[in-house]
Design an enzyme around this catalytic site. Sequence first.
Site, PDB file in Angstrom:
ATOM      1  N   ASP A 239       2.838 -37.242   5.463  1.00 17.49           N
ATOM      2  CA  ASP A 239       1.924 -38.093   4.705  1.00 17.49           C
ATOM      3  C   ASP A 239       2.702 -38.824   3.613  1.00 17.49           C
ATOM      4  OD1 ASP A 239      -0.918 -35.808   4.663  1.00 17.49           O
ATOM      5  OD2 ASP A 239      -0.233 -37.247   6.152  1.00 17.49           O
TER       6      ASP A 239
ATOM      7  N   TYR B 231       0.823  -1.211   0.000  1.00 18.18           N
ATOM      8  CA  TYR B 231       0.000   0.000   0.000  1.00 18.18           C
ATOM      9  C   TYR B 231       0.856   1.260   0.000  1.00 18.18           C
ATOM     10  CZ  TYR B 231      -4.430  -2.350   0.480  1.00 18.18           C
ATOM     11  OH  TYR B 231      -5.526  -3.115   0.243  1.00 18.18           O
TER      12      TYR B 231
ATOM     13  N   GLU C 114       4.299 -32.966   9.752  1.00 21.44           N
ATOM     14  CA  GLU C 114       3.804 -32.149   8.648  1.00 21.44           C
ATOM     15  C   GLU C 114       2.522 -31.415   9.045  1.00 21.44           C
ATOM     16  OE1 GLU C 114       2.800 -34.471   5.242  1.00 21.44           O
ATOM     17  OE2 GLU C 114       1.827 -32.818   4.205  1.00 21.44           O
TER      18      GLU C 114
END
Lengths: 378, 378
Positions: free
Chosen positions: A271, A125, A218
């Site tokens: 995983d 900004y 994880e």
Amino acid sequence: MVDDQLFKSSLLFSEQRLCYADILPPSQVRARIEVAVLNFLRILTSPGRPAVSDLHLIGRRSRNSNVGSGLVSGGLWIYLSKEVTKRSLGRESAAKAFVRVWKVMEMCLRVLVEEKRVTQRELFYKLLCSSPEYFTSQKQVNRTIQDVVALLRCSRYSLGIMASSRGLIAGRVMLQEANQDVFDCSSCGSSGHAIKGDLNLLENLVINTVARYVIVIEKHAVFQRLVEDRFFNHIPSILITAKGYPDIATRLLLHRISRAFPSLPILALVDWNPAGLAILCTFKYGSIGMGLEAYRYACNVKWLGVRGEDLQLIPEESLTPLKAKDLQIAKSLTSSEILQDCYKEELSLMVQKGSRAEVEALYYHGYDFLGKYLAEKI
Amino acid sequence: MEKTTDLDDPQRRRTHLLRKIKDFTRSIVGDLVGGRSPEISINKYRNYCTNSDGNCFCSCNLVYGKEVLALRTQCQVHRIDVLLKVLAIVQQLLQENRHASKRDIYYMYPSVFREQSIVDRAINEICIILECSRHNLNVVSVANGLVMGWIKFSEVGDRFDCISSPNSPHPVPVHVEEVSDIFTIAQYILIVEKESVFQRLANDQFCSTNHCIVITGRGYPDISTRRFLRVLVEKLNIPVYCLVDCDPYGFDILTTYRFGSMQMAYDAKYLRLPEICWLGAFISDSEKYSLPSQCLLPLTIEDKKKAEAMVHRCYLHSEEPQWRSELELMLEKGVKFEIEALSVYSLSFLTEEYLPSKIRGTRRLPGSQVQPVNWYAH
């Protein structure tokens, strides 16, 4: 940049090719910015041949990445070498990119002088309002920030840019900040203790532990389950998660723990899919994206689970098919030279079966199963 | 029959629920033995409708319809099968006093459940049938909220002391029903939508100069964060202010805090904050604080669709008409802006001027009671 020839020549060959971004105190960053400006002005106003000098940034592509190996530690890591890309005012299409780098440097200098920090969104900004013709999107600002990091060779954090930390830590470890009480991470409730994003603070944290293992996890949900079951009381350990791809703060803390307690093995629970393995590799070797800032934070992480041999524990219905993105990740991982062979074998098994499995699939056998499974694997 | 959540002692609550589960199952078995199809009646709740004539009773937690499951169609049979399986898992959780997430439950019978959303619906239905909240079933999720400021409390036997470093974030506790011994000297609670604003407040040491509690849900607030707020408001009786971006998503998050979400409408009484006061940001702030025009971004097509859908919600007509006018003004002007834009001129503007002046400007009625409706800051 001011080069110290004598210092450079005394470095080992591989280290001479290595480039990194330091965490510097604000005064040094300001000094580097001022040096950059002075150099530019010097060439611009030189009496013989005034010229607009180009900006030399460390290349952030894979062809500039190299694999380093520690002489003593034996670990591997990814680092960026000295190949440079240039930002120059000469080429019309790239002229704006050239100016953007200077504008971001100016804004960062202002922030540092005020002794404050900004978030990337706030920086967007500010730049949008001060120089609307050069900045139109957040992505542009982020890319330019990376350019400044590559130019000045100091981390984003040193430039005054705040980043949130996603990491959590729990277990048999005591942390102490300067002038504060010791904090015991085993009495942290069921959510764990948030890792702060202040890299300076993390560098100066005093760490004490009686744990025998560090387990990097994880997913947040798995971390929470292990914390709730007080896993670290059955097996003295430290649990860390970055809730996905690790941010710099989490990697820094993990690295500090591994350096302070080198005999502590670091094990990863991810995983069984290419993304999980990619996360493991980011902790283990680093990444090209963070190659400048975080090359030093690579740790020797071992893959605990879920591995191919555990598939017999998981019922067929819990396996889900691999998606296109997974295959992409698998492809880029297999082609990387740094990955060890047994990992590549697991990857090819994933692709061959065409499926993936999550850690939660182990709950098929009951809630305590995860704890028992981990204990056995260890 | 007494509502389950009125029972304070968790042990009694669990026994009560286990008894209800037994009765429910007994009635189903009774039906089957008698050769009848069991009929499971599930009440439907909603917390808003698009009927703006004010004749609806959405805010009174009344049932607006019923759905009956019976062994009539294949689809309904499957739903009953899923419901009973999830109920069996819940029963085991309650008997062993363990907790599980919705994902964990899915992985118990992935072949039957087939999809996570089916499990989610079954859990909601069980809550409605047993007339309790989701956490009473020992189904929890990860904690996503952050809290900092002048508060100390205990959870599951661990003590959380945010007062020792009031500008450091702590995760919101997961087991909100186990939160006790709350001690605070805060004068108000400030909810911020985004983590980046939370970081700005931490960096500017907002809590050092203002005795308050700052909470963020990091976007749409999860159940733990909303329940934690509910507990704080009930126990502490201090004002609650909310700071969101001036855009349709910020507005939606504000209404989620205030009225609850449609998905959890059956539990809305415990998940909403009628006391909340909308501090900002408003479209009028952009003029009042001379925000540069580049910071006012145009509403996208999705933004407009979302805002137009929200304008018709009945509770905005009956309970917060001023909120509706603000939303209509946003649509009319066709622009939006984020809180970070307020840092354009000065990074400390938010903490040193905007927030204090807004909080000072809130209207209060004499006495300690905070007026719950028709109340927002200008």
